[in-house]
Design a protein around this motif. Structure first.
Motif, PDB file in Angstrom:
ATOM      1  N   SER A  40      56.617 -64.251 -62.378  1.00  0.00           N
ATOM      2  CA  SER A  40      56.345 -64.211 -63.685  1.00  0.00           C
ATOM      3  C   SER A  40      55.848 -65.767 -63.738  1.00  0.00           C
ATOM      4  O   SER A  40      55.755 -66.106 -62.722  1.00  0.00           O
ATOM      5  CB  SER A  40      57.137 -64.351 -64.679  1.00  0.00           C
ATOM      6  N   GLY A  41      54.707 -65.693 -65.218  1.00  0.00           N
ATOM      7  CA  GLY A  41      54.108 -66.822 -65.645  1.00  0.00           C
ATOM      8  C   GLY A  41      52.608 -66.414 -65.161  1.00  0.00           C
ATOM      9  O   GLY A  41      51.902 -65.365 -65.781  1.00  0.00           O
ATOM     10  N   ASN A  42      51.924 -67.118 -64.539  1.00  0.00           N
ATOM     11  CA  ASN A  42      50.374 -67.494 -64.923  1.00  0.00           C
ATOM     12  C   ASN A  42      49.952 -66.117 -63.527  1.00  0.00           C
ATOM     13  O   ASN A  42      49.592 -67.115 -62.527  1.00  0.00           O
ATOM     14  CB  ASN A  42      49.894 -68.848 -65.288  1.00  0.00           C
ATOM     15  N   ILE A  43      49.801 -65.344 -63.847  1.00  0.00           N
ATOM     16  CA  ILE A  43      49.541 -64.698 -62.280  1.00  0.00           C
ATOM     17  C   ILE A  43      48.507 -64.044 -63.027  1.00  0.00           C
ATOM     18  O   ILE A  43      47.913 -63.179 -63.875  1.00  0.00           O
ATOM     19  CB  ILE A  43      50.171 -63.828 -62.229  1.00  0.00           C
ATOM     20  N   SER A  44      47.669 -63.799 -61.981  1.00  0.00           N
ATOM     21  CA  SER A  44      46.019 -63.506 -61.193  1.00  0.00           C
ATOM     22  C   SER A  44      45.783 -61.795 -61.131  1.00  0.00           C
ATOM     23  O   SER A  44      47.253 -61.819 -60.795  1.00  0.00           O
ATOM     24  CB  SER A  44      45.006 -63.776 -60.780  1.00  0.00           C
ATOM     25  N   SER A  45      44.924 -60.949 -61.221  1.00  0.00           N
ATOM     26  CA  SER A  45      44.737 -59.392 -61.520  1.00  0.00           C
ATOM     27  C   SER A  45      44.595 -59.573 -59.378  1.00  0.00           C
ATOM     28  O   SER A  45      44.911 -58.467 -58.505  1.00  0.00           O
ATOM     29  CB  SER A  45      43.623 -58.790 -61.903  1.00  0.00           C
ATOM     30  N   ILE A  46      44.327 -60.437 -58.762  1.00  0.00           N
ATOM     31  CA  ILE A  46      44.320 -60.972 -57.881  1.00  0.00           C
ATOM     32  C   ILE A  46      45.051 -61.237 -56.746  1.00  0.00           C
ATOM     33  O   ILE A  46      45.250 -62.661 -57.140  1.00  0.00           O
ATOM     34  CB  ILE A  46      42.233 -60.734 -56.997  1.00  0.00           C
ATOM     35  N   TYR A  47      46.221 -61.150 -56.273  1.00  0.00           N
ATOM     36  CA  TYR A  47      46.903 -61.860 -55.231  1.00  0.00           C
ATOM     37  C   TYR A  47      47.570 -60.903 -54.158  1.00  0.00           C
ATOM     38  O   TYR A  47      47.271 -59.530 -54.214  1.00  0.00           O
ATOM     39  CB  TYR A  47      48.153 -62.218 -56.390  1.00  0.00           C
ATOM     40  N   ALA A  48      48.010 -61.755 -53.078  1.00  0.00           N
ATOM     41  CA  ALA A  48      49.247 -61.233 -52.400  1.00  0.00           C
ATOM     42  C   ALA A  48      50.571 -61.729 -52.534  1.00  0.00           C
ATOM     43  O   ALA A  48      50.363 -62.427 -52.665  1.00  0.00           O
ATOM     44  CB  ALA A  48      47.767 -61.337 -50.698  1.00  0.00           C
ATOM     45  N   MET A  49      51.614 -61.152 -51.637  1.00  0.00           N
ATOM     46  CA  MET A  49      52.387 -60.911 -51.709  1.00  0.00           C
ATOM     47  C   MET A  49      52.693 -60.777 -50.224  1.00  0.00           C
ATOM     48  O   MET A  49      52.760 -59.879 -49.503  1.00  0.00           O
ATOM     49  CB  MET A  49      53.186 -60.028 -52.878  1.00  0.00           C
ATOM     50  N   GLY A  50      54.649 -61.732 -50.103  1.00  0.00           N
ATOM     51  CA  GLY A  50      54.846 -61.137 -48.725  1.00  0.00           C
ATOM     52  C   GLY A  50      56.465 -61.574 -48.003  1.00  0.00           C
ATOM     53  O   GLY A  50      56.685 -62.285 -49.067  1.00  0.00           O
ATOM     54  N   TRP A  51      56.662 -61.551 -47.253  1.00  0.00           N
ATOM     55  CA  TRP A  51      57.918 -61.419 -47.199  1.00  0.00           C
ATOM     56  C   TRP A  51      58.817 -62.426 -45.951  1.00  0.00           C
ATOM     57  O   TRP A  51      57.892 -62.199 -44.834  1.00  0.00           O
ATOM     58  CB  TRP A  51      59.248 -60.670 -47.082  1.00  0.00           C
ATOM     59  N   TYR A  52      58.735 -63.276 -46.545  1.00  0.00           N
ATOM     60  CA  TYR A  52      58.658 -64.426 -44.947  1.00  0.00           C
ATOM     61  C   TYR A  52      61.017 -64.633 -44.594  1.00  0.00           C
ATOM     62  O   TYR A  52      61.360 -64.359 -45.389  1.00  0.00           O
ATOM     63  CB  TYR A  52      58.861 -65.966 -44.795  1.00  0.00           C
ATOM     64  N   ASN A  78      54.275 -56.224 -61.375  1.00  0.00           N
ATOM     65  CA  ASN A  78      54.505 -57.647 -60.311  1.00  0.00           C
ATOM     66  C   ASN A  78      55.382 -57.931 -60.053  1.00  0.00           C
ATOM     67  O   ASN A  78      56.386 -59.023 -59.011  1.00  0.00           O
ATOM     68  CB  ASN A  78      54.337 -59.006 -61.529  1.00  0.00           C
ATOM     69  N   THR A  79      56.285 -56.927 -58.979  1.00  0.00           N
ATOM     70  CA  THR A  79      57.351 -56.270 -57.942  1.00  0.00           C
ATOM     71  C   THR A  79      57.108 -56.069 -56.912  1.00  0.00           C
ATOM     72  O   THR A  79      56.236 -55.603 -56.320  1.00  0.00           O
ATOM     73  CB  THR A  79      58.273 -55.946 -59.337  1.00  0.00           C
ATOM     74  N   VAL A  80      56.754 -56.572 -56.224  1.00  0.00           N
ATOM     75  CA  VAL A  80      57.152 -56.895 -54.414  1.00  0.00           C
ATOM     76  C   VAL A  80      58.667 -56.405 -53.978  1.00  0.00           C
ATOM     77  O   VAL A  80      59.913 -56.708 -54.445  1.00  0.00           O
ATOM     78  CB  VAL A  80      56.479 -57.411 -53.402  1.00  0.00           C
ATOM     79  N   TYR A  81      58.988 -55.439 -52.723  1.00  0.00           N
ATOM     80  CA  TYR A  81      59.626 -54.985 -52.369  1.00  0.00           C
ATOM     81  C   TYR A  81      59.479 -55.349 -50.445  1.00  0.00           C
ATOM     82  O   TYR A  81      59.282 -54.634 -50.490  1.00  0.00           O
ATOM     83  CB  TYR A  81      60.027 -53.346 -52.799  1.00  0.00           C
TER      84      TYR A  81
END
Length: 115
Positions: free
Chosen positions: A25-37, A76-79
């Motif tokens: 949430s917050g100031n999120i653009s339309s292009i972003y990558a996500m990941g799990w560490y 805006n959720t990653v699983y």
């Protein structure tokens, strides 16, 4: 600012499954990558899986074939679906988002695999 909130960790027996979620949430653009560490006690934080804005994925060798990363752009959720869990998967799992050259981290969620 960007906020990441993880959920879904817990205690599971070897061979079991867990599903982690990370809501951004917050100031999120339309292009972003996500990941799990993940970070196990006494070890460095390591990449588990990543997914780009177009859905391209990559996995660390130890989790290939067992873990699946996915995302819901509308939420805006990653699983992270984790199957066939092993004791060596025990760690704190962190969500990461990268946009416009900046990285953001969640607070982490504990995953413990033990009988």
């Amino acid at each position: 600012q960007v906020q990441l909130v993880e959920s879904g960790g817990g205690l599971v027996q070897p061979g079991g499954s867990l599903r982690l979620s990370c809501a951004a949430s917050g100031n999120i653009s339309s292009i972003y990558a996500m990941g799990w560490y993940r970070q196990a006690p006494g070890k460095q934080r390591e990449l588990v899986a990543g997914i780009t804005s177009t859905g391209r994925t990559n996995y660390a060798d130890p989790v290939k074939g067992r873990f699946t990363i996915s995302r819901d752009n509308a939420k805006n959720t990653v699983y992270l679906q984790m199957n066939s869990l092993k004791p060596e998967d025990t760690a704190v799992y962190y969500c990461n988002l990268v946009q416009r050259g900046r990285g953001y981290w969640g607070q982490g969620t504990q995953v413990t695999v033990s009988s």
